[in-house]
Scaffold this motif. Sequence first.
Motif, PDB file in Angstrom:
ATOM      1  N   ARG A 137      65.690 -33.619  28.192  1.00 50.07           N
ATOM      2  CA  ARG A 137      64.709 -34.474  27.509  1.00 50.07           C
ATOM      3  C   ARG A 137      65.208 -34.842  26.108  1.00 50.07           C
ATOM      4  N   ILE A 188      68.286 -34.818  25.010  1.00 50.22           N
ATOM      5  CA  ILE A 188      69.460 -35.701  25.089  1.00 50.22           C
ATOM      6  C   ILE A 188      68.999 -37.142  25.341  1.00 50.22           C
ATOM      7  N   GLY A 189      67.964 -37.291  26.181  1.00 50.68           N
ATOM      8  CA  GLY A 189      67.415 -38.631  26.426  1.00 50.68           C
ATOM      9  C   GLY A 189      66.897 -39.261  25.144  1.00 50.68           C
ATOM     10  N   ILE A 190      66.196 -38.464  24.329  1.00 49.02           N
ATOM     11  CA  ILE A 190      65.667 -38.998  23.067  1.00 49.02           C
ATOM     12  C   ILE A 190      66.818 -39.362  22.128  1.00 49.02           C
ATOM     13  N   GLU A 212      69.775 -40.273  22.944  1.00 52.18           N
ATOM     14  CA  GLU A 212      70.398 -41.507  23.439  1.00 52.18           C
ATOM     15  C   GLU A 212      69.586 -42.722  23.024  1.00 52.18           C
ATOM     16  N   SER A 213      68.254 -42.604  23.136  1.00 55.13           N
ATOM     17  CA  SER A 213      67.442 -43.772  22.811  1.00 55.13           C
ATOM     18  C   SER A 213      67.418 -44.008  21.299  1.00 55.13           C
ATOM     19  N   GLU A 214      67.690 -42.970  20.513  1.00 59.29           N
ATOM     20  CA  GLU A 214      67.764 -43.145  19.057  1.00 59.29           C
ATOM     21  C   GLU A 214      69.165 -43.561  18.629  1.00 59.29           C
TER      22      GLU A 214
END
Lengths: 265, 229
Positions: A155, A157-159, A161-163
Amino acid sequence: MTAKVITITSGKGGVGKTTAVANLAVALALEGSKVVCIDGDIGLRNLDVILGLENRIVYDVVDVIEGRCRLKQAMIRDKKLPELYLIPAAQTRDKNAISASEMIRLVKDLRSECDFVLIDSPAGIERGFRNAIAGADRVLVVTNPEISAVRDADRVIGILESEEKGPAALILNRLNPALVKSKDMLSPEDVLDLLAIELIGIVPEDENVIIASNRGAPVAYEPKSRAGQAFRNIAKRLRGETVPFLDLDAQSGLWNRLQRLTGRK
Amino acid sequence: MEETRALVQIKGLRDGLLASLDDASWEEQRAALLAQVDDNPAFFHGARLALEVASQILHVNELVELRDQLSERNIFLWAVVGESPTTEQTAQLLGLATRISKPRPEEIRQVRVEDLGEETALFLNRTLRSGTRVEFSGHVIVLGDVNPGAEIVAEGNVLVWGKLRGAVHAGSNGDRTAVVCALDLSPTRLQIADETTTLSLDPQRTSNPETARINEHGKLQLEIWSPDR
């Protein structure tokens, strides 16, 4: 000097973020880098305890941001390593005491002062975490070989990536090669299969870590500790050196030998 | 002052308010929106607000900040509609809607979806990580993995060129002919139309390309794909 700013985070609590920060800071300083650690866990500080600097705190990070002291006054010099500094968290405030832009400014001021700024992030994905990653050039995600910790890491890592915080790197902490061998623990391959990011280090389970933390002298000081060696290797990789990974099979060989010696096998 | 006001257009929707932001920096847009709100707190109090941001690229911290500022003023931000994929992903991460469910007639993207009917697919060239939710009115194709904690809801079929380990719902508007296929089909939850199954994840299971569909007996069934057929 232009410091590299590295934030250590995890999502889940208790996986060893603070221990990793303390050990990487010590290991980097042992290699000759000038290091400043910032405890980003405002309200629940403990990086100072693990580094053994608790009784030296006069000013903290909130004091710096709110202008009650100069930056240098809040930088506590380590007892053994003159190139290692800690900016402690405030214990009597909460995460809302600072904002992401204040954190970015603080980090900017530190850039000219040292080689590495290590930021210890609180658990979770809320404001404290956002503050901790705001000024980072690079983010290390710590996880344990446990499903819940790996899910939370995913989760986070996903955030990241989106940042657009750049590719995060993974520290797999508290791996027990014997349990992996008996298929009772996720293997590094299982973890990487899900997370699919760069692995920067595997730290084997080592009871010396707890002993060292309680003593306020991180395990990275101990030449014989496997965990200490793993942290020293990660520090070298952060400095841009190529270091081969610890041979976990050799270690499980050692484990086997030990178990045979103690008659467990 | 008048100049900043023009950056924000407030319209009434059937179930709330829609704020459309004109091109400007995010700081200006945000300030203009909050100024508008503070000017007439009674009007906005308790409102459900959708935000239309055109091509503005928003990151999680920016959106979180605005959401918090709005909630301090008793306004509930429930949707962010934007053209940028980053913005869309940010909104999804925060659990906000990225489309307004009752589309306005001039919404071009909606019209096109209806025109093309079942041929429309959303192509995602990345791994969906935990916390990501994708909802689409056509088919969804993922070139990458769908990790546990990620969710896909599609009115059509779902095809994953990778490992499907999250939750998936195909034929979400009741289409019982929808299928789900993946190179490794091990979802935490699988639903087609109103048929649900939860598969127990057996780590020893060999991973084969598989298709899930509703069979002639009305039960969800998995078929291993084989090249001989």
